[in-house]
Design an enzyme around this catalytic site. Structure first.
Site, PDB file in Angstrom:
ATOM      1  N   ASP A  59     -50.990 -26.265  23.621  1.00  0.00           N
ATOM      2  CA  ASP A  59     -50.942 -25.854  24.910  1.00  0.00           C
ATOM      3  C   ASP A  59     -51.207 -26.682  26.026  1.00  0.00           C
ATOM      4  OD1 ASP A  59     -50.563 -23.873  22.984  1.00  0.00           O
ATOM      5  OD2 ASP A  59     -50.968 -22.134  24.356  1.00  0.00           O
ATOM      6  N   HIS A  98     -46.911 -19.015  17.426  1.00  0.00           N
ATOM      7  CA  HIS A  98     -47.762 -18.959  18.599  1.00  0.00           C
ATOM      8  C   HIS A  98     -48.620 -17.561  18.454  1.00  0.00           C
ATOM      9  CE1 HIS A  98     -48.863 -19.865  22.560  1.00  0.00           C
ATOM     10  NE2 HIS A  98     -48.921 -18.477  23.104  1.00  0.00           N
ATOM     11  N   GLU A 114     -46.578 -23.011  27.657  1.00  0.00           N
ATOM     12  CA  GLU A 114     -46.705 -21.699  28.321  1.00  0.00           C
ATOM     13  C   GLU A 114     -47.835 -21.713  29.405  1.00  0.00           C
ATOM     14  OE1 GLU A 114     -48.270 -18.598  26.122  1.00  0.00           O
ATOM     15  OE2 GLU A 114     -50.191 -19.595  25.663  1.00  0.00           O
ATOM     16  N   ASN A 115     -48.474 -22.773  29.496  1.00  0.00           N
ATOM     17  CA  ASN A 115     -49.839 -22.836  30.541  1.00  0.00           C
ATOM     18  C   ASN A 115     -49.576 -23.919  31.545  1.00  0.00           C
ATOM     19  OD1 ASN A 115     -51.258 -22.106  27.683  1.00  0.00           O
ATOM     20  ND2 ASN A 115     -51.616 -20.678  29.178  1.00  0.00           N
ATOM     21  N   HIS A 139     -55.907 -22.032  21.729  1.00  0.00           N
ATOM     22  CA  HIS A 139     -56.342 -23.096  22.385  1.00  0.00           C
ATOM     23  C   HIS A 139     -57.625 -24.039  21.708  1.00  0.00           C
ATOM     24  CE1 HIS A 139     -54.363 -21.763  26.522  1.00  0.00           C
ATOM     25  NE2 HIS A 139     -53.645 -21.675  25.629  1.00  0.00           N
ATOM     26  N   ASN A 198     -46.415 -16.283  24.905  1.00  0.00           N
ATOM     27  CA  ASN A 198     -46.489 -15.048  25.789  1.00  0.00           C
ATOM     28  C   ASN A 198     -46.831 -15.340  27.297  1.00  0.00           C
ATOM     29  OD1 ASN A 198     -49.307 -16.113  24.755  1.00  0.00           O
ATOM     30  ND2 ASN A 198     -50.172 -14.442  25.762  1.00  0.00           N
ATOM     31  N   HIS A 199     -47.474 -16.425  27.659  1.00  0.00           N
ATOM     32  CA  HIS A 199     -47.550 -16.556  29.185  1.00  0.00           C
ATOM     33  C   HIS A 199     -46.186 -17.274  29.865  1.00  0.00           C
ATOM     34  CE1 HIS A 199     -51.568 -15.327  29.307  1.00  0.00           C
ATOM     35  NE2 HIS A 199     -52.007 -16.143  28.591  1.00  0.00           N
TER      36      HIS A 199
HETATM   37 FE   LIG Z   1     -51.844 -20.991  25.633  1.00  0.00          FE
HETATM   38 FE   LIG Z   2     -50.440 -18.183  24.360  1.00  0.00          FE
END
Ligand SMILES: [Fe+2]
Ligand SMILES: [Fe+2]
Length: 268
Positions: free
Chosen positions: A9, A156, A40-41, A183, A68-69
């Site tokens: 990520d 994930h 995603e981040n 992470h 999810n993000h």
């Molecule tokens: Fe993440």
């Molecule tokens: Fe995530």
């Protein structure tokens, strides 16, 4: 041998700068054929924009996976999914009719076909995702007649046990299953008994002295007071870069080697 670098990520501006500092050199020194990154981040800690995707595409990231993000900047991501101007995936086991796609074939310069799949876990998530075990069976069945040279999964997930279980579940049926989301890099990169490359979590590319990418003081304050403090994403300083290098035999689709490639760089 086909060499893939899979980057954990990438978090915000410091993460993107870290990729810019390190990836062009790694591409040459490791002789990479394909670079995949979880994004995603990517844009200020949550979600993606065209601008931020372009920034890391320009320095060598070919394929973008997520989690999810990815929905945080809804308008932007839905527009990107509609335009299909990036090789961007969201987890395949979201309910039917959610925008975006969860798997896609990447065609190499030599016309080899690599199926990239993104899945999300169910343990410790508040959402009610479809079962990743049953969804992976369905996807692999769908592509059975396709002549694929390799299959790569970004799983994930929060619970290490769920990733481990899915790893063994797909062992021998895919080339690699690589974890993201926590992470935190795990020390268990290995080839499973049936020649699938595996790591429970690749880790992240973001601020080194942070709580999983977030400025540490705001997270400590949140724990101490039990009141949410605004999360800040550091933009400068030391950046950690977590990735794994996977080598695949494209004739058999089996993994030959996996090793962690963890670096540090300073972002001014
Ligand atoms: Fe993440
Ligand atoms: Fe995530």
């Amino acid at each position: 041998m086909f060499k893939i670098l899979f980057i954990g990520d990438i978090i915000g501006k410091i993460g993107r700068a870290g990729v810019k500092n390190l990836l062009p050199k790694l591409k040459k020194s490791l002789k990479l054929d394909l670079v995949i990154a979880n994004v995603e981040n990517l844009a200020h800690g949550k979600g993606v924009t065209e601008k931020t995707l372009n920034e890391i595409k320009e320095v060598g990231v070919d394929v973008f996976t997520s989690g999810n993000h990815i929905w945080k900047k809804r308008k932007e991501v839905e527009e990107i999914f509609k335009k299909q101007n990036f090789f961007l995936l969201r987890p395949a086991n979201y309910p039917p009719n959610v925008s975006g796609i969860g798997e896609k074939i990447f065609i190499t310069n030599n016309k080899e076909k690599i199926l990239i799949i993104n899945l999300i876990g169910r343990v410790f998530f508040k959402e009610d995702f479809d079962c990743p075990f049953r969804v992976i069976d369905k996807i692999l069945k769908k592509y059975k007649k396709e002549k694929l040279n390799a299959i790569i999964i970004d799983f994930h997930a929060e619970a290490t046990s769920e990733t481990k279980a899915l790893g063994f579940y797909v062992d021998g049926r895919v080339s690699a299953i690589l974890g993201t989301h926590s992470h935190i890099p795990t020390a268990d990169a290995k080839i499973l008994p049936n020649k699938t490359a595996y790591v429970t979590d690749t880790g992240m590319t973001g601020a080194e002295n942070s709580v999983i990418g977030v400025e540490k003081e705001s997270v400590i304050k949140t724990y101490l007071t039990q009141i949410n403090h605004q999360f800040i994403f550091p933009e400068k300083g030391e950046c950690t870069f977590n990735s794994v290098l996977v080598e695949i035999d494209l004739k058999t689709g089996k993994a030959i080697k996996i090793k962690r490639v963890d670096k540090k760089t300073t972002v001014n």
